[in-house]
Design a protein around this motif. Structure first.
Motif, PDB file in Angstrom:
ATOM      1  N   LEU A 272       2.429 -44.661 -46.422  1.00  8.94           N
ATOM      2  CA  LEU A 272       1.299 -43.810 -46.029  1.00  8.94           C
ATOM      3  C   LEU A 272       1.829 -42.508 -45.462  1.00  8.94           C
ATOM      4  N   PRO A 273       1.773 -41.432 -46.223  1.00 10.10           N
ATOM      5  CA  PRO A 273       2.218 -40.152 -45.669  1.00 10.10           C
ATOM      6  C   PRO A 273       1.346 -39.806 -44.464  1.00 10.10           C
ATOM      7  N   TYR A 274       2.000 -39.532 -43.349  1.00  5.40           N
ATOM      8  CA  TYR A 274       1.256 -39.332 -42.107  1.00  5.40           C
ATOM      9  C   TYR A 274       1.765 -38.071 -41.416  1.00  5.40           C
ATOM     10  N   ASP A 275       0.856 -37.149 -41.171  1.00  8.36           N
ATOM     11  CA  ASP A 275       1.235 -35.912 -40.474  1.00  8.36           C
ATOM     12  C   ASP A 275       1.177 -36.166 -38.980  1.00  8.36           C
ATOM     13  N   ARG A 276       2.354 -36.231 -38.395  1.00  9.10           N
ATOM     14  CA  ARG A 276       2.411 -36.481 -36.958  1.00  9.10           C
ATOM     15  C   ARG A 276       1.918 -35.276 -36.188  1.00  9.10           C
ATOM     16  N   LEU A 277       1.342 -35.561 -35.004  1.00 14.28           N
ATOM     17  CA  LEU A 277       0.907 -34.457 -34.145  1.00 14.28           C
ATOM     18  C   LEU A 277       2.137 -33.813 -33.530  1.00 14.28           C
ATOM     19  N   ALA A 283       5.214 -27.055 -31.130  1.00 17.78           N
ATOM     20  CA  ALA A 283       4.269 -26.052 -31.631  1.00 17.78           C
ATOM     21  C   ALA A 283       3.536 -25.418 -30.455  1.00 17.78           C
ATOM     22  N   PRO A 284       4.217 -24.557 -29.720  1.00 22.05           N
ATOM     23  CA  PRO A 284       3.545 -23.933 -28.569  1.00 22.05           C
ATOM     24  C   PRO A 284       2.447 -22.971 -29.015  1.00 22.05           C
ATOM     25  N   ALA A 285       1.357 -22.993 -28.302  1.00 18.05           N
ATOM     26  CA  ALA A 285       0.251 -22.083 -28.636  1.00 18.05           C
ATOM     27  C   ALA A 285       0.623 -20.676 -28.194  1.00 18.05           C
ATOM     28  N   SER A 286       0.276 -19.713 -29.036  1.00 18.79           N
ATOM     29  CA  SER A 286       0.549 -18.327 -28.641  1.00 18.79           C
ATOM     30  C   SER A 286      -0.642 -17.830 -27.834  1.00 18.79           C
ATOM     31  N   LEU A 287      -0.444 -17.676 -26.541  1.00 20.58           N
ATOM     32  CA  LEU A 287      -1.548 -17.257 -25.670  1.00 20.58           C
ATOM     33  C   LEU A 287      -1.825 -15.774 -25.852  1.00 20.58           C
ATOM     34  N   PRO A 288      -3.104 -15.380 -25.840  1.00 20.13           N
ATOM     35  CA  PRO A 288      -3.425 -13.947 -25.987  1.00 20.13           C
ATOM     36  C   PRO A 288      -3.032 -13.198 -24.720  1.00 20.13           C
ATOM     37  N   GLU A 289      -2.659 -11.963 -24.914  1.00 15.02           N
ATOM     38  CA  GLU A 289      -2.291 -11.166 -23.743  1.00 15.02           C
ATOM     39  C   GLU A 289      -3.531 -10.897 -22.905  1.00 15.02           C
ATOM     40  N   ASP A 308     -10.055 -21.888 -30.399  1.00 14.50           N
ATOM     41  CA  ASP A 308      -9.497 -22.529 -31.600  1.00 14.50           C
ATOM     42  C   ASP A 308      -8.629 -23.715 -31.228  1.00 14.50           C
ATOM     43  N   THR A 309      -7.752 -23.456 -30.238  1.00 14.09           N
ATOM     44  CA  THR A 309      -6.833 -24.534 -29.849  1.00 14.09           C
ATOM     45  C   THR A 309      -7.620 -25.736 -29.359  1.00 14.09           C
ATOM     46  N   GLY A 310      -8.635 -25.430 -28.549  1.00 19.97           N
ATOM     47  CA  GLY A 310      -9.436 -26.526 -28.008  1.00 19.97           C
ATOM     48  C   GLY A 310     -10.112 -27.315 -29.099  1.00 19.97           C
ATOM     49  N   THR A 311     -10.660 -26.664 -30.060  1.00 17.57           N
ATOM     50  CA  THR A 311     -11.377 -27.344 -31.142  1.00 17.57           C
ATOM     51  C   THR A 311     -10.426 -28.250 -31.929  1.00 17.57           C
TER      52      THR A 311
END
Lengths: 319, 170
Positions: A272-277, A283-289, A308-311
């Motif tokens: 079962l190909p599984y995309d791990r989180l 994968a750090p989120a790029s925070l807006p300035e 977006d990140t939250g969703t």
């Protein structure tokens, strides 16, 4: 084979080989033992092993074909008896399955409605990859299977592998056309699991017996004989809810698992190909300035990226 | 003019030796579970190496033993070097350096094989336990060793009979 090589001397007392060569080979073998450790294997060793597995896969497949046939013949009367028993069990299961099928369909409909209402993004549901088992080495040091599907068909490292009854193990080495599966019973296998009934968490630890142990189980864990054990997905490597087996107490009062996958020989499996989180570090989120003079208050709108990140986080958690 | 048959280099036999070693490795690694509850598989590569090192000692130099052991490690997915070292050690200690009449007698041959497999299995157990940082289970090794010891006379009889039926190989 060595026919007339300089490394060999034929004397009156028989054939003698070069001592230097023999000693060198002993040293190489000892170094390999020292450095090829299953828990910390160098990348070059992994690549070499995968290349050998890839090369050997077609030959092993050829050898396995007649042996598969021989294994399936068996004494006629024994096969007939087994078939009759299996047929009765299957009919019983079929009756039961009809109820579960209706329930599953109803729950699927409900899930779709909830997803739509919550605007959840469903996880990618990839096709499972079917493969024959090419090599079945069961030795004292390792319990693994070599399967005839590799990176070309979409197999990735860590992907769970199941047979018709349940989880068999996960992929530890990926070649182009073959992959090595570490079985749940292997000494190095550690899989986070939980009881389906009570959600009691544990780690399924292989010890090269047919019944892996349940370790790190809380003292007051709610576990009963016969409880269905499934993967918990706590490690983020295997998905949650894959069927593993049933809980059973051994003679020493230790919890073990009777594996579902043992109900049939592991000769054909599904990967079962599984995309791990990815972890936040991966994968750090790029925070807006932050704008200089933005008011921060109850009515202030949150940043789009945070939205977006939250969703995404909610959507994936929901799965 | 053709050379006498006894003096011709036995290339055909050397190829046959390579083929049997390869087959032994493949069959050992192939799914061939005889029963559902027992994973019974004799150490075919060791049996084949031992028989060839008895019939034709110079066909089995240390490098061949090392390669067969290493391939067994790789095909079975175990740590590299374990069987390579175990086979080298046991066959170096127990190998026949010169053919004589006693190598054809089944009793001494079997006894020597038992000693060879004992050395190989004991060393493999120690090395495997060190590689895995925990004691390896003894039962599977004992089953493999017992199955190999029981199967050895059959394979040896076939090999020796085949050899004695061909004058050039004797």
């Amino acid at each position: 084979m060595a026919l007339r090589r300089p490394g060999r001397r034929e004397q009156d007392d028989g054939v003698r080989f070069s001592r230097t060569l023999t000693l060198t080979l002993f040293i190489i073998a000892a170094l390999l033992i020292a450095f090829d450790r299953p828990d910390a294997r160098p990348g070059a060793f992994i690549a070499f092993r995968s290349a050998v597995s890839d090369t050997a896969a077609p030959l092993l497949d050829l050898t396995a074909r007649p042996l598969r046939g021989i294994g399936n013949i068996g004494p006629y009367w024994q096969r007939q008896h087994e078939l009759a028993v299996e047929n009765a069990e299957l009919q019983e299961q079929l009756t039961e399955t009809r109820y579960w099928r209706d329930l599953a369909l109803r729950l699927r409909d409900e899930r779709d409605i909830y997803r739509e209402a919550l605007n959840l993004t469903p996880a990618s549901e990839q096709e499972r990859i079917g493969a024959w088992v090419l090599a079945d080495p069961t030795g004292p040091f390792v319990r693994s299977r070599l399967v005839g599907a590799g990176a070309v068909r979409g197999v990735g490292e860590g992907d769970p592998v199941l047979n018709v009854y349940g989880l068999v193990g996960h992929v530890v080495e990926v070649g182009q056309r073959s992959s090595r599966v570490l079985l749940l019973t292997d000494l190095n296998s550690r899989v986070p699991v939980m009881a389906d009934r009570s959600n009691a968490r544990a780690v399924l630890t292989g010890d090269n017996t047919n019944f892996p142990r349940l370790d790190y189980l809380g003292r007051d864990a709610d576990l009963q004989e016969g409880d269905r054990i499934v993967t918990s997905g706590d490690d983020g490597i295997l998905p949650r809810g894959l069927p593993v087996g049933t809980a059973a107490l051994d003679r020493n009062g230790r919890w073990r698992v009777r594996l579902f996958s043992d109900n049939a020989p592991v000769d054909f499996v599904w990967v079962l190909p599984y995309d791990r989180l990815p972890t936040p570090e991966e994968a750090p989120a790029s925070l807006p300035e932050a704008p200089d003079a933005e008011p921060v208050g109850v009515n202030a709108e949150p940043a789009a990226a945070t939205d977006d990140t939250g969703t995404i986080a909610i959507a994936e958690d929901g799965e | 003019m053709r050379a006498p048959i006894e003096r011709r280099p036995p290339y055909g036999l050397a190829i046959w030796c390579a083929v049997t070693l390869l087959l032994a490795l493949l069959v050992y690694a192939t799914p061939a579970r005889l029963t559902r509850s027992t994973d019974l598989m004799p150490l075919l590569p060791l049996i084949t190496l031992f028989i060839w090192s008895t019939i034709r000692p110079y066909f089995i130099p240390p490098i061949v033993i090392f390669i067969v052991g290493l391939l067994q490690d790789l095909l079975t997915g175990g740590p590299m070097g374990i069987w390579a070292f175990a086979y080298l050690l046991s066959l170096t200690i127990m190998r026949v350096r010169k053919e004589d009449a006693t190598t054809r007698d089944m009793g001494p041959l079997w006894f020597r094989f038992v000693a060879t497999i004992a050395i190989a299995v004991v060393f493999a157990w120690i090395a495997g336990s060190l590689a895995n940082s925990s004691p390896a289970p003894i039962q599977p090794m004992a089953i493999e060793a017992a199955a190999s010891i029981l199967m050895f006379p059959l394979i040896a009889l076939i090999s020796v009979r085949k050899r004695s039926s061909r004058g050039a190989f004797g």
